[in-house]
Design a protein around this motif. Structure first.
Motif, PDB file in Angstrom:
ATOM      1  N   ASP A  78      15.776 -14.863  -7.456  1.00 29.06           N
ATOM      2  CA  ASP A  78      17.151 -14.494  -7.103  1.00 29.06           C
ATOM      3  C   ASP A  78      17.176 -13.100  -6.492  1.00 29.06           C
ATOM      4  N   LEU A  79      16.231 -12.274  -6.910  1.00 27.33           N
ATOM      5  CA  LEU A  79      16.195 -10.869  -6.511  1.00 27.33           C
ATOM      6  C   LEU A  79      14.758 -10.472  -6.206  1.00 27.33           C
ATOM      7  N   VAL A  80      14.584  -9.734  -5.103  1.00 19.10           N
ATOM      8  CA  VAL A  80      13.270  -9.216  -4.732  1.00 19.10           C
ATOM      9  C   VAL A  80      13.364  -7.696  -4.662  1.00 19.10           C
ATOM     10  N   VAL A  81      12.498  -7.006  -5.402  1.00 16.57           N
ATOM     11  CA  VAL A  81      12.401  -5.557  -5.313  1.00 16.57           C
ATOM     12  C   VAL A  81      11.244  -5.257  -4.372  1.00 16.57           C
ATOM     13  N   MET A  82      11.555  -4.651  -3.244  1.00 14.77           N
ATOM     14  CA  MET A  82      10.601  -4.579  -2.123  1.00 14.77           C
ATOM     15  C   MET A  82      10.252  -3.135  -1.750  1.00 14.77           C
ATOM     16  N   ASP A  83       8.948  -2.839  -1.711  1.00 10.85           N
ATOM     17  CA  ASP A  83       8.473  -1.579  -1.139  1.00 10.85           C
ATOM     18  C   ASP A  83       8.327  -1.766   0.369  1.00 10.85           C
ATOM     19  N   LEU A  84       8.509  -0.715   1.130  1.00 15.78           N
ATOM     20  CA  LEU A  84       8.374  -0.822   2.584  1.00 15.78           C
ATOM     21  C   LEU A  84       6.942  -0.573   3.039  1.00 15.78           C
ATOM     22  N   GLY A  85       6.255   0.363   2.395  1.00 16.11           N
ATOM     23  CA  GLY A  85       4.927   0.759   2.848  1.00 16.11           C
ATOM     24  C   GLY A  85       3.827  -0.106   2.267  1.00 16.11           C
ATOM     25  N   LEU A  86       3.748  -1.343   2.704  1.00 12.87           N
ATOM     26  CA  LEU A  86       2.732  -2.271   2.202  1.00 12.87           C
ATOM     27  C   LEU A  86       1.532  -2.315   3.157  1.00 12.87           C
ATOM     28  N   PRO A  87       0.357  -2.650   2.646  1.00 14.87           N
ATOM     29  CA  PRO A  87      -0.798  -2.820   3.546  1.00 14.87           C
ATOM     30  C   PRO A  87      -0.605  -4.058   4.414  1.00 14.87           C
ATOM     31  N   GLY A  88      -1.056  -3.992   5.656  1.00 15.23           N
ATOM     32  CA  GLY A  88      -0.864  -5.132   6.559  1.00 15.23           C
ATOM     33  C   GLY A  88       0.567  -5.158   7.074  1.00 15.23           C
ATOM     34  N   ARG A  89       1.203  -6.312   6.981  1.00 14.23           N
ATOM     35  CA  ARG A  89       2.603  -6.421   7.410  1.00 14.23           C
ATOM     36  C   ARG A  89       3.495  -5.535   6.538  1.00 14.23           C
ATOM     37  N   SER A  90       4.580  -5.067   7.123  1.00 12.59           N
ATOM     38  CA  SER A  90       5.464  -4.155   6.397  1.00 12.59           C
ATOM     39  C   SER A  90       6.386  -4.907   5.445  1.00 12.59           C
ATOM     40  N   GLY A  91       7.013  -4.149   4.559  1.00 12.48           N
ATOM     41  CA  GLY A  91       8.009  -4.724   3.678  1.00 12.48           C
ATOM     42  C   GLY A  91       9.224  -5.232   4.437  1.00 12.48           C
ATOM     43  N   LEU A  92       9.478  -4.662   5.607  1.00 10.94           N
ATOM     44  CA  LEU A  92      10.589  -5.137   6.433  1.00 10.94           C
ATOM     45  C   LEU A  92      10.329  -6.556   6.922  1.00 10.94           C
ATOM     46  N   GLU A  93       9.098  -6.802   7.374  1.00 10.47           N
ATOM     47  CA  GLU A  93       8.740  -8.142   7.835  1.00 10.47           C
ATOM     48  C   GLU A  93       8.806  -9.135   6.675  1.00 10.47           C
ATOM     49  N   ALA A  94       8.320  -8.720   5.513  1.00 12.63           N
ATOM     50  CA  ALA A  94       8.391  -9.599   4.342  1.00 12.63           C
ATOM     51  C   ALA A  94       9.837  -9.907   3.983  1.00 12.63           C
ATOM     52  N   GLN A 122       4.752 -11.196  -8.965  1.00  9.47           N
ATOM     53  CA  GLN A 122       4.432  -9.879  -8.439  1.00  9.47           C
ATOM     54  C   GLN A 122       3.546 -10.052  -7.212  1.00  9.47           C
ATOM     55  N   ALA A 123       3.645  -9.101  -6.288  1.00 11.41           N
ATOM     56  CA  ALA A 123       2.838  -9.166  -5.067  1.00 11.41           C
ATOM     57  C   ALA A 123       2.487  -7.760  -4.627  1.00 11.41           C
ATOM     58  N   ALA A 124       1.304  -7.623  -4.004  1.00 11.89           N
ATOM     59  CA  ALA A 124       0.829  -6.319  -3.564  1.00 11.89           C
ATOM     60  C   ALA A 124       0.870  -6.149  -2.052  1.00 11.89           C
ATOM     61  N   CYS A 125       1.218  -7.207  -1.329  1.00 12.57           N
ATOM     62  CA  CYS A 125       1.312  -7.115   0.125  1.00 12.57           C
ATOM     63  C   CYS A 125       2.347  -8.120   0.623  1.00 12.57           C
ATOM     64  N   ALA A 126       2.664  -8.042   1.910  1.00 16.56           N
ATOM     65  CA  ALA A 126       3.728  -8.875   2.471  1.00 16.56           C
ATOM     66  C   ALA A 126       3.387 -10.362   2.395  1.00 16.56           C
ATOM     67  N   ASP A 127       2.154 -10.705   2.734  1.00 20.49           N
ATOM     68  CA  ASP A 127       1.784 -12.122   2.716  1.00 20.49           C
ATOM     69  C   ASP A 127       1.882 -12.705   1.309  1.00 20.49           C
ATOM     70  N   GLU A 128       1.432 -11.936   0.309  1.00 24.66           N
ATOM     71  CA  GLU A 128       1.570 -12.383  -1.076  1.00 24.66           C
ATOM     72  C   GLU A 128       3.041 -12.518  -1.450  1.00 24.66           C
ATOM     73  N   ALA A 129       3.867 -11.583  -1.002  1.00 23.40           N
ATOM     74  CA  ALA A 129       5.293 -11.614  -1.319  1.00 23.40           C
ATOM     75  C   ALA A 129       5.958 -12.873  -0.766  1.00 23.40           C
ATOM     76  N   ILE A 130       5.632 -13.201   0.478  1.00 18.87           N
ATOM     77  CA  ILE A 130       6.218 -14.387   1.118  1.00 18.87           C
ATOM     78  C   ILE A 130       5.796 -15.654   0.365  1.00 18.87           C
ATOM     79  N   ALA A 131       4.508 -15.710   0.002  1.00 21.07           N
ATOM     80  CA  ALA A 131       4.006 -16.875  -0.732  1.00 21.07           C
ATOM     81  C   ALA A 131       4.638 -16.964  -2.115  1.00 21.07           C
ATOM     82  N   GLU A 132       4.740 -15.833  -2.819  1.00 19.80           N
ATOM     83  CA  GLU A 132       5.318 -15.824  -4.158  1.00 19.80           C
ATOM     84  C   GLU A 132       6.800 -16.183  -4.129  1.00 19.80           C
ATOM     85  N   ALA A 133       7.507 -15.728  -3.097  1.00 23.93           N
ATOM     86  CA  ALA A 133       8.921 -16.069  -2.972  1.00 23.93           C
ATOM     87  C   ALA A 133       9.105 -17.565  -2.806  1.00 23.93           C
ATOM     88  N   GLY A 134       8.203 -18.190  -2.042  1.00 17.90           N
ATOM     89  CA  GLY A 134       8.265 -19.637  -1.879  1.00 17.90           C
ATOM     90  C   GLY A 134       7.944 -20.373  -3.160  1.00 17.90           C
TER      91      GLY A 134
END
Length: 222
Positions: free
Chosen positions: A57-73, A40-52
Motif C-alpha cells: 500500500d505504501l513504498v518508502v523510497m530512497d532516490l540515490g539507489l545504485p543503477g536505476r534511480s529511485g525516481l525510475e522505480a 525490502q529492496a536495495a536497488c530499483a530493480d529489486e523494488a519493482i520486483a518486490e512491489a509486484g
C-alpha cells in the motif's frame, strides 16, 4: 474467550541501499499496529520486483539507489499499481530532486534526518491519501510547480483540450473514472469519452501508459 480481530494493516515496502537504515525503519514500523513491512529492496530493480510480489500500500523510497534511480522505480511501481502511495526519504534537499519526485508520483518528501515520530506521522498521512512535505520544502514546491506545471503540461500535450488535460491530471493523480466524474460533475460516460480521446491523441493503449506520460509532464502531482 475469542481473541479480538486485529484491524487490517497497511503493507509497506522499504527501498534503500543502506541495510542499517532499512532495518531501523522496519523496526519502528513493526512497533506500530497500523503497519506491516512486507518487503525490502536495495536497488530499483529489486523494488519493482518486490512491489509486484508484495503488493504494498505504501513504498518508502530512497532516490540515490545504485543503477536505476529511485525516481525510475517510483514511476514504474505507480504505473503498475496506481493505487499505491510513495513517500521519498532522502538526503537530497535540492529543488530538482524535490520537483522530480513529485512529478514521478511521490506523495511525501522527507529528509533522512527526520525523527521517528515525524516519520511515522508522515507515513500515516501519506498512506491515507494525504501529502507530506516540511514547511520549507512545501513552500519551495509550490513556487516550482506554479512556475512550470500548467505551462509544461500544455506544451507537452498541445492536441488535448483543457478539459482533457484536466481529466488526464486527475487520472494521473490516482482517481478512477467514477471519482473523476464526481469531481467534474459529469457522467461516467463523458469521462470515458474524454479518456478514449486522450488515448487516441497520445497514441497510448491503456490507462497505465497514459499515467506515465502525464506524470512525466508534471500532471497528477497534487
Amino acid at each position: 474467550m475469542t481473541a479480538p480481530v486485529r484491524a487490517a494493516q497497511w503493507r509497506v515496502l522499504l527501498v534503500d541501499d543502506h541495510p542499517l537504515f532499512r532495518e531501523g525503519l522496519a523496526a519502528a514500523l513493526n512497533l506500530d499496529d497500523a503497519f506491516t513491512v512486507v518487503g525490502q529492496a536495495a536497488c530499483a530493480d529489486e523494488a519493482i520486483a518486490e512491489a509486484g510480489r508484495a503488493a504494498p500500500d505504501l513504498v518508502v523510497m530512497d532516490l540515490g539507489l545504485p543503477g536505476r534511480s529511485g525516481l525510475e522505480a517510483t514511476r514504474r511501481i505507480l504505473c503498475a499499481r496506481p493505487e499505491a502511495r510513495v513517500m521519498v526519504m532522502t538526503m537530497s534537499e535540492d529543488d530538482d530532486s524535490l520537483l522530480a519526485a513529485v512529478r514521478a508520483g511521490a506523495r511525501g518528501y522527507l529528509l533522512k534526518g527526520a525523527g521517528r515520530d515525524e516519520i511515522l506521522r508522515a507515513l500515516h498521512t501519506v498512506v491515507r491519501g494525504g501529502a507530506v512535505f516540511s514547511p520549507r520544502m512545501a513552500e519551495r514546491l509550490g513556487a516550482l510547480l506554479g512556475a512550470s506545471g500548467a505551462a509544461s503540461a500544455k506544451e507537452a500535450f498541445p492536441t488535448l483540450t483543457a478539459r482533457e488535460r484536466e481529466v488526464l491530471d486527475l487520472l494521473a493523480g490516482g482517481l478512477g473514472y467514477r471519482q473523476i466524474a464526481q469531481r467534474l460533475v459529469v457522467t461516467d460516460k463523458t469521462v470515458r469519452n474524454h479518456v478514449g480521446s486522450i488515448f487516441a491523441k497520445l497514441q497510448v493503449h491503456d490507462r497505465a501508459q497514459a499515467i506515465v506520460r502525464a506524470r512525466e509532464a508534471g500532471l497528477g502531482g497534487e
